[in-house]
Design an enzyme around this catalytic site. Structure first.
Site, PDB file in Angstrom:
ATOM      1  N   ASP A 287     -38.084  60.193  40.843  1.00 24.34           N
ATOM      2  CA  ASP A 287     -37.287  59.242  40.092  1.00 24.34           C
ATOM      3  C   ASP A 287     -35.906  59.241  40.747  1.00 24.34           C
ATOM      4  O   ASP A 287     -35.557  60.159  41.488  1.00 24.34           O
ATOM      5  CB  ASP A 287     -37.214  59.692  38.626  1.00 24.34           C
ATOM      6  CG  ASP A 287     -36.275  58.851  37.805  1.00 24.34           C
ATOM      7  OD1 ASP A 287     -36.382  57.618  37.869  1.00 24.34           O
ATOM      8  OD2 ASP A 287     -35.406  59.435  37.131  1.00 24.34           O
TER       9      ASP A 287
ATOM     10  N   ASP B 282     -32.470  57.755  39.160  1.00 18.34           N
ATOM     11  CA  ASP B 282     -31.320  57.959  38.283  1.00 18.34           C
ATOM     12  C   ASP B 282     -31.451  59.262  37.499  1.00 18.34           C
ATOM     13  O   ASP B 282     -32.487  59.541  36.896  1.00 18.34           O
ATOM     14  CB  ASP B 282     -31.190  56.784  37.317  1.00 18.34           C
ATOM     15  CG  ASP B 282     -30.999  55.467  38.041  1.00 18.34           C
ATOM     16  OD1 ASP B 282     -29.918  54.893  37.951  1.00 18.34           O
ATOM     17  OD2 ASP B 282     -31.948  55.022  38.729  1.00 18.34           O
TER      18      ASP B 282
ATOM     19  N   ARG C 277     -30.694  45.798  28.610  1.00 17.35           N
ATOM     20  CA  ARG C 277     -29.542  46.296  29.352  1.00 17.35           C
ATOM     21  C   ARG C 277     -29.151  45.351  30.494  1.00 17.35           C
ATOM     22  O   ARG C 277     -27.972  45.078  30.719  1.00 17.35           O
ATOM     23  CB  ARG C 277     -29.838  47.696  29.888  1.00 17.35           C
ATOM     24  CG  ARG C 277     -29.859  48.766  28.794  1.00 17.35           C
ATOM     25  CD  ARG C 277     -30.244  50.126  29.347  1.00 17.35           C
ATOM     26  NE  ARG C 277     -31.658  50.165  29.734  1.00 17.35           N
ATOM     27  CZ  ARG C 277     -32.222  51.168  30.403  1.00 17.35           C
ATOM     28  NH1 ARG C 277     -31.476  52.189  30.797  1.00 17.35           N
ATOM     29  NH2 ARG C 277     -33.511  51.139  30.700  1.00 17.35           N
TER      30      ARG C 277
ATOM     31  N   GLY D  63     -37.354  53.375  37.829  1.00 18.44           N
ATOM     32  CA  GLY D  63     -37.120  52.275  36.901  1.00 18.44           C
ATOM     33  C   GLY D  63     -35.743  51.678  37.102  1.00 18.44           C
ATOM     34  O   GLY D  63     -35.338  50.764  36.384  1.00 18.44           O
TER      35      GLY D  63
ATOM     36  N   LYS E 275     -45.239  53.444  37.447  1.00 23.52           N
ATOM     37  CA  LYS E 275     -44.869  54.596  38.264  1.00 23.52           C
ATOM     38  C   LYS E 275     -46.108  55.404  38.648  1.00 23.52           C
ATOM     39  O   LYS E 275     -46.272  55.830  39.801  1.00 23.52           O
ATOM     40  CB  LYS E 275     -43.872  55.489  37.519  1.00 23.52           C
ATOM     41  CG  LYS E 275     -42.459  54.941  37.487  1.00 23.52           C
ATOM     42  CD  LYS E 275     -41.492  55.994  36.971  1.00 23.52           C
ATOM     43  CE  LYS E 275     -40.048  55.531  37.114  1.00 23.52           C
ATOM     44  NZ  LYS E 275     -39.082  56.609  36.923  1.00 23.52           N
TER      45      LYS E 275
ATOM     46  N   ASP F  95     -36.980  62.788  35.144  1.00 22.12           N
ATOM     47  CA  ASP F  95     -36.273  63.345  33.988  1.00 22.12           C
ATOM     48  C   ASP F  95     -36.530  62.601  32.683  1.00 22.12           C
ATOM     49  O   ASP F  95     -36.252  63.126  31.606  1.00 22.12           O
ATOM     50  CB  ASP F  95     -34.766  63.330  34.252  1.00 22.12           C
ATOM     51  CG  ASP F  95     -34.189  61.927  34.187  1.00 22.12           C
ATOM     52  OD1 ASP F  95     -33.290  61.679  33.366  1.00 22.12           O
ATOM     53  OD2 ASP F  95     -34.666  61.050  34.938  1.00 22.12           O
TER      54      ASP F  95
ATOM     55  N   ASN G  55     -40.251  57.789  30.711  1.00 20.78           N
ATOM     56  CA  ASN G  55     -41.031  56.874  31.537  1.00 20.78           C
ATOM     57  C   ASN G  55     -41.567  57.539  32.808  1.00 20.78           C
ATOM     58  O   ASN G  55     -42.352  56.943  33.544  1.00 20.78           O
ATOM     59  CB  ASN G  55     -40.194  55.640  31.908  1.00 20.78           C
ATOM     60  CG  ASN G  55     -38.962  55.988  32.722  1.00 20.78           C
ATOM     61  OD1 ASN G  55     -38.284  56.977  32.446  1.00 20.78           O
ATOM     62  ND2 ASN G  55     -38.664  55.183  33.717  1.00 20.78           N
TER      63      ASN G  55
END
Length: 409
Positions: free
Chosen positions: A197, A199, A242, A286, A330, A353, A356
């Site tokens: 991942d 972020d 968002r 994501g 993913k 983390d 998702n």
């Protein structure tokens, strides 16, 4: 009649000791049934299970060994082993084996005590304990920057794995350490693909929060991000909400945000080692492709899959192009890359983390929740929270002395 003896030698380590010992045993045509040696702080501990054949008696062997260790300033003990004891020991082979990895900034006796007590409570034996991290100096130690890792090789039948993992999780919560527990199998040091991942994993922040800050909607978006990572709202819905707040943001802001992204501790060291060891690497995020490609160039990453922000006339439209990379996607992308590279899923590692990331972590041979939200840490089989990303090398069985250091300049 043959004799079985357990030899245990200890004392200051000396060059050529094993050669001298084995040379004496060779004179008596001795068979080595088991052998193990460790050196801690230049102090040797060596054990041998030997069979003295029928044509020789053990007394001359022991006399020669006693003279040798006395000359070298060592200690030796001899324990006779019966045929029944030996056969019982042989039958124990084939029992399941596990690797328990303890990771912390520094290792303390309480941590070892809690872990080993739990192992014993579940009727398993510790065969070996190995330090994977480097030697720590007594002076100029900075606990916030140090790494410490010991690995337990554990043998036995674990009747209640769920309960054991709950105990390990309780220890990590109480002592602020990490404990990884995995089956010892051929895939452990035969991984070939590591996917991440982006972020809050490869980088310390959530990019969309940074963009929202630039757009003046930081608090609103940060709250939605946190809910999504905890699994409280659907990721796709949260992303659309968002991104919609970013409508009208100038495209130049993307570069501005990219330049200030901070890599997570240990990221550069990890990728340097992975590439030198021949691993394939990927970002499955994501987040957004713009930033994924920025990191791809920086870290020499093989694949990048993320969401693409729609831009029109130099402005963000508040929309995402194409299929959104959510949790389900993913997991699909992990499988896609593995098939493309002809790599089995057992040979893959996934790191993330957020909620998702769980489908991807579940599909991988080794799924690691990294500095993860509580729901993710509890659901993933492995978790790292106290050290940097390069601690993943410990879970793969690599010692610090085997790791390569990136040269500066």
């Amino acid at each position: 009649m043959r004799e079985l003896l357990l030899l245990e030698i200890s004392g200051p380590d000396k060059t050529g000791l094993t050669a001298e010992l084995s040379s004496i045993l060779a004179r008596y045509n001795t068979r080595i049934l088991d052998i193990g040696q460790e050196v801690i702080h230049n102090h040797l501990s060596l054990g041998m299970l030997v069979e003295v054949p029928n044509e020789f008696k053990s007394a001359p062997v022991l006399k020669d060994l006693l003279f040798m260790v006395h000359t070298l300033g060592l200690q030796i003990s001899f324990t006779p082993i019966s045929d029944n004891e030996y056969e019982k020991w042989v039958k124990e082979q084939g029992k399941p084996r596990y690797l328990l990895t303890l990771l912390a900034r520094e290792i303390k006796a309480e941590q070892i005590a809690r872990v080993s007590t739990s192992i014993a409570r579940h009727n398993m034996n510790i065969d070996t304990v190995t330090r994977l991290s480097g030697r720590l100096p007594l002076q100029n130690r900075h606990a916030g920057k140090t790494k410490a890792c010991v690995e337990f090789s554990v043998r036995g039948i674990l009747k209640n794995e769920k309960r054991f993992r709950e105990e390990m999780l309780a220890i990590t919560d109480d002592l602020g350490i990490d404990i990884a527990f995995q089956e010892d199998n051929i895939y452990r040091r035969n991984r070939r693909l590591v996917v991440f991942d982006m972020d809050s994993t490869l980088i310390t922040t959530e990019v969309i929060d940074e963009l929202a800050h630039e757009a003046g909607v930081g608090e609103e978006v940060a709250a939605i991000t946190e809910q999504a990572m905890r699994g409280e709202i659907d990721f796709t819905v949260s992303l659309q909400r968002r991104v919609d707040t970013l409508k009208g943001l100038d495209e130049s802001v993307l570069q501005k945000v990219a330049k200030r992204l901070q890599l997570t501790e240990g990221t550069e060291s990890l990728f340097f080692n992975l590439h030198n060891l021949g691993f394939k690497t990927a970002i499955i995020s994501g987040g957004f492709t713009y930033f994924g490609h920025y990191l791809q160039k920086k870290l020499n990453i093989d694949y990048v899959y993320a969401n693409t922000l729609e831009i029109s006339d130099g402005k963000l439209t508040g929309k995402v192009l194409g299929e959104i990379v959510d949790g389900r996607k993913k997991a699909e992308l992990l499988q896609h890359i593995a098939r493309k590279e002809n790599i089995s899923l057992e040979q893959t590692i996934a790191v993330g983390d957020g909620a998702n990331d769980l489908p991807m972590l579940g599909k991988a041979g080794l799924g690691i929740a990294f500095r993860a939200k509580p729901i993710v840490k509890e659901s993933a089989r492995q978790a790292i929270s106290t050290l940097g990303l390069d601690a993943i090398l410990y879970l793969m069985g690599f010692r610090d002395r085997e790791s390569l250091r990136k040269r500066k300049g």
